[in-house]
Design a protein around this motif. Structure first.
Motif, PDB file in Angstrom:
ATOM      1  N   SER A   7      33.953  33.499  24.899  1.00 47.16           N
ATOM      2  CA  SER A   7      32.918  34.118  24.071  1.00 47.16           C
ATOM      3  C   SER A   7      32.604  35.533  24.540  1.00 47.16           C
ATOM      4  CB  SER A   7      31.652  33.257  24.091  1.00 47.16           C
ATOM      5  OG  SER A   7      30.609  33.867  23.358  1.00 47.16           O
ATOM      6  N   TYR A   8      32.511  35.700  25.859  1.00 46.29           N
ATOM      7  CA  TYR A   8      32.190  37.016  26.400  1.00 46.29           C
ATOM      8  C   TYR A   8      33.276  38.027  26.054  1.00 46.29           C
ATOM      9  CZ  TYR A   8      30.537  40.634  29.579  1.00 46.29           C
ATOM     10  OH  TYR A   8      30.070  41.823  30.087  1.00 46.29           O
ATOM     11  N   ALA A   9      34.529  37.635  26.253  1.00 41.97           N
ATOM     12  CA  ALA A   9      35.646  38.543  25.984  1.00 41.97           C
ATOM     13  C   ALA A   9      35.724  38.909  24.505  1.00 41.97           C
ATOM     14  CB  ALA A   9      36.959  37.906  26.442  1.00 41.97           C
ATOM     15  N   ILE A  10      35.547  37.929  23.630  1.00 39.72           N
ATOM     16  CA  ILE A  10      35.608  38.199  22.189  1.00 39.72           C
ATOM     17  C   ILE A  10      34.471  39.118  21.762  1.00 39.72           C
ATOM     18  CG2 ILE A  10      35.347  37.134  19.916  1.00 39.72           C
ATOM     19  CD1 ILE A  10      36.871  34.701  21.033  1.00 39.72           C
ATOM     20  N   ASN A  11      33.255  38.854  22.253  1.00 41.12           N
ATOM     21  CA  ASN A  11      32.109  39.697  21.900  1.00 41.12           C
ATOM     22  C   ASN A  11      32.245  41.112  22.441  1.00 41.12           C
ATOM     23  OD1 ASN A  11      30.805  37.660  20.478  1.00 41.12           O
ATOM     24  ND2 ASN A  11      29.705  36.912  22.284  1.00 41.12           N
ATOM     25  N   ALA A  12      32.935  41.236  23.583  1.00 34.73           N
ATOM     26  CA  ALA A  12      33.164  42.557  24.174  1.00 34.73           C
ATOM     27  C   ALA A  12      34.364  43.261  23.542  1.00 34.73           C
ATOM     28  CB  ALA A  12      33.384  42.421  25.675  1.00 34.73           C
ATOM     29  N   LYS A  13      35.042  42.554  22.621  1.00 36.87           N
ATOM     30  CA  LYS A  13      36.226  43.086  21.942  1.00 36.87           C
ATOM     31  C   LYS A  13      37.327  43.465  22.942  1.00 36.87           C
ATOM     32  CE  LYS A  13      33.906  44.640  17.739  1.00 36.87           C
ATOM     33  NZ  LYS A  13      32.702  43.804  17.956  1.00 36.87           N
ATOM     34  N   MET A  14      37.492  42.594  23.941  1.00 33.16           N
ATOM     35  CA  MET A  14      38.554  42.760  24.919  1.00 33.16           C
ATOM     36  C   MET A  14      39.632  41.718  24.665  1.00 33.16           C
ATOM     37  SD  MET A  14      37.471  45.389  26.530  1.00 33.16           S
ATOM     38  CE  MET A  14      38.272  45.573  28.122  1.00 33.16           C
ATOM     39  N   ASP A  15      40.844  42.000  25.153  1.00 35.17           N
ATOM     40  CA  ASP A  15      42.000  41.177  24.784  1.00 35.17           C
ATOM     41  C   ASP A  15      42.378  40.099  25.796  1.00 35.17           C
ATOM     42  OD1 ASP A  15      42.281  42.632  22.432  1.00 35.17           O
ATOM     43  OD2 ASP A  15      43.577  44.128  23.379  1.00 35.17           O
ATOM     44  N   GLY A  16      41.713  40.065  26.928  1.00 38.13           N
ATOM     45  CA  GLY A  16      42.052  39.059  27.919  1.00 38.13           C
ATOM     46  C   GLY A  16      41.454  39.378  29.270  1.00 38.13           C
ATOM     47  N   PHE A  17      42.108  38.852  30.322  1.00 41.80           N
ATOM     48  CA  PHE A  17      41.560  38.965  31.672  1.00 41.80           C
ATOM     49  C   PHE A  17      42.659  39.361  32.658  1.00 41.80           C
ATOM     50  CE2 PHE A  17      39.478  35.567  29.316  1.00 41.80           C
ATOM     51  CZ  PHE A  17      38.143  35.936  29.378  1.00 41.80           C
ATOM     52  N   VAL A  18      42.248  40.032  33.717  1.00 42.88           N
ATOM     53  CA  VAL A  18      43.141  40.283  34.843  1.00 42.88           C
ATOM     54  C   VAL A  18      42.456  39.738  36.086  1.00 42.88           C
ATOM     55  CG1 VAL A  18      42.232  42.644  35.159  1.00 42.88           C
ATOM     56  CG2 VAL A  18      44.427  42.004  36.176  1.00 42.88           C
ATOM     57  N   VAL A  19      43.238  39.020  36.911  1.00 43.09           N
ATOM     58  CA  VAL A  19      42.696  38.353  38.095  1.00 43.09           C
ATOM     59  C   VAL A  19      43.601  38.646  39.287  1.00 43.09           C
ATOM     60  CG1 VAL A  19      41.898  36.173  39.081  1.00 43.09           C
ATOM     61  CG2 VAL A  19      41.929  36.463  36.592  1.00 43.09           C
ATOM     62  N   GLY A  20      43.007  39.019  40.392  1.00 41.55           N
ATOM     63  CA  GLY A  20      43.756  39.158  41.630  1.00 41.55           C
ATOM     64  C   GLY A  20      43.943  37.788  42.258  1.00 41.55           C
ATOM     65  N   VAL A  21      45.184  37.373  42.453  1.00 41.14           N
ATOM     66  CA  VAL A  21      45.486  36.053  43.006  1.00 41.14           C
ATOM     67  C   VAL A  21      45.893  36.190  44.466  1.00 41.14           C
ATOM     68  CG1 VAL A  21      47.034  34.068  42.857  1.00 41.14           C
ATOM     69  CG2 VAL A  21      46.115  35.087  40.767  1.00 41.14           C
ATOM     70  N   SER A  22      45.165  35.489  45.332  1.00 39.68           N
ATOM     71  CA  SER A  22      45.344  35.652  46.768  1.00 39.68           C
ATOM     72  C   SER A  22      46.012  34.472  47.457  1.00 39.68           C
ATOM     73  CB  SER A  22      43.980  35.878  47.427  1.00 39.68           C
ATOM     74  OG  SER A  22      43.173  34.716  47.267  1.00 39.68           O
ATOM     75  N   GLY A  23      46.066  33.321  46.772  1.00 45.73           N
ATOM     76  CA  GLY A  23      46.522  32.099  47.434  1.00 45.73           C
ATOM     77  C   GLY A  23      45.375  31.235  47.891  1.00 45.73           C
ATOM     78  N   GLY A  24      44.134  31.663  47.556  1.00 42.36           N
ATOM     79  CA  GLY A  24      42.951  30.884  47.896  1.00 42.36           C
ATOM     80  C   GLY A  24      42.411  30.136  46.696  1.00 42.36           C
ATOM     81  N   VAL A  25      41.489  29.214  46.945  1.00 36.99           N
ATOM     82  CA  VAL A  25      40.998  28.353  45.877  1.00 36.99           C
ATOM     83  C   VAL A  25      40.152  29.105  44.866  1.00 36.99           C
ATOM     84  CG1 VAL A  25      38.913  27.610  47.122  1.00 36.99           C
ATOM     85  CG2 VAL A  25      39.966  26.093  45.407  1.00 36.99           C
ATOM     86  N   ASP A  26      39.375  30.105  45.303  1.00 38.06           N
ATOM     87  CA  ASP A  26      38.511  30.821  44.368  1.00 38.06           C
ATOM     88  C   ASP A  26      39.321  31.575  43.312  1.00 38.06           C
ATOM     89  OD1 ASP A  26      36.153  29.972  45.604  1.00 38.06           O
ATOM     90  OD2 ASP A  26      36.160  31.638  47.008  1.00 38.06           O
ATOM     91  N   SER A  27      40.348  32.288  43.747  1.00 36.48           N
ATOM     92  CA  SER A  27      41.160  33.028  42.774  1.00 36.48           C
ATOM     93  C   SER A  27      42.007  32.083  41.932  1.00 36.48           C
ATOM     94  CB  SER A  27      42.048  34.063  43.477  1.00 36.48           C
ATOM     95  OG  SER A  27      43.062  33.462  44.261  1.00 36.48           O
ATOM     96  N   ALA A  28      42.407  30.939  42.500  1.00 37.31           N
ATOM     97  CA  ALA A  28      43.172  29.962  41.732  1.00 37.31           C
ATOM     98  C   ALA A  28      42.308  29.363  40.625  1.00 37.31           C
ATOM     99  CB  ALA A  28      43.696  28.859  42.649  1.00 37.31           C
ATOM    100  N   VAL A  29      41.073  29.028  40.944  1.00 39.05           N
ATOM    101  CA  VAL A  29      40.162  28.482  39.946  1.00 39.05           C
ATOM    102  C   VAL A  29      39.834  29.524  38.878  1.00 39.05           C
ATOM    103  CG1 VAL A  29      37.772  27.707  39.582  1.00 39.05           C
ATOM    104  CG2 VAL A  29      39.163  26.679  41.386  1.00 39.05           C
TER     105      VAL A  29
END
Length: 265
Positions: A16-38
């Motif tokens: 909902s947030y992304a659509i309302n902000a008129k953005m096309d998706g997400f970018v995530v830094g993946v570290s090998g830890g549980v927080d970035s995996a989730v």
């Protein structure tokens, strides 16, 4: 916690947030830890395009392997997930060559660790700008609002924080729902910013379970005099970190000029 319902709630909130902000998706830094995996799994589950970015800087092989395993799993499950790897080690080393380093300065290692985090933030926003993506933060509640265990304008520099209202123990419950690899679930949490094997607990001086307990005790109005032994040590540690890191959690101070000084005579 109703982990399935909470998981779906966050997914719906992200979409909902992304659509309302008129953005096309997400970018995530993946570290090998549980927080970035989730976080990356939640973003992928929205059905919107999700870019997972590996950004090693003298990273331990185990961390890199866990990150790759997770990304490979996500890409098999979700066709709209893509990935890339940006080796920031040469950038970091060039920075050190150009910056005046005082070797005997007691804050050098910490400053360089924070520099690593800020190089990664810059990289994520580069890709966010290219693709009209939101930078999704990976901080949990204990880190972001308890002890301030993150780098200001590093991993704290994000557009949206999907798991910042979850305790670390709750993040693990969400990870179960999202089928995060066992290798990540069993790994000792680490920010990987010092180029060695130190864990989050080594840096902070207490486990996440202990910090969650202290956070709850502070919330109900307890103080250091209410405890003895290890509990007293942990509570006072938590209280000190919470106090000294308020500058990370509060809005940037603005010098507000009194109106009478601005008015023309």
């Amino acid at each position: 916690m109703q982990k399935e319902k909470v998981t779906q709630y966050i997914i719906d909130w992200l979409k909902s947030y992304a659509i309302n902000a008129k953005m096309d998706g997400f970018v995530v830094g993946v570290s090998g830890g549980v927080d970035s995996a989730v976080t990356s799994s939640l973003c992928a589950s929205t059905g919107l395009r999700t870019l997972c970015v590996e950004m090693p800087i003298h990273q331990g092989p185990n961390q890199v392997a866990r990150g790759k395993e997770h990304i490979d799993q996500l890409k098999k499950r979700f066709a709209h997930v893509t990935s890339c790897s940006v080796d920031l080690t040469p950038v970091f080393e060039t920075f050190k060559e150009q910056a005046p380093l005082t070797i005997d300065n007691q804050f050098l290692d910490l400053s360089l660790a924070n520099t690593r985090a800020r190089l990664r933030m810059t990289t994520l926003y580069y890709f966010a700008g290219l693709h009209r993506y939101l930078v999704a933060g990976t901080g949990n509640k204990v880190e972001d609002f308890g002890v301030g265990f993150y780098t200001k304008y590093g991993d704290g520099g994000v557009d949206i924080s999907p798991i910042a209202d979850l305790m670390k123990s709750e993040v693990y419950k969400i990870a179960e729902v999202l089928k995060v690899p066992d290798s990540i679930m069993k790994a000792e949490p680490t920010d990987g910013l010092f180029g060695d094997s130190r864990t989050d607990e080594d840096q902070i001086g207490a486990s996440y379970d202990e910090l969650e307990w202290a956070m709850e005790m502070q919330h109900v109005g307890k103080n250091g005099q209410d405890f003895n032994g290890r509990e007293k040590t942990v509570f006072e540690l938590y209280s000190r970190l919470n106090r000294v890191n308020q500058h990370k959690m509060n809005p940037i101070p603005v010098c507000e000029i009194p109106p009478h000084m601005k008015n023309s005579l």
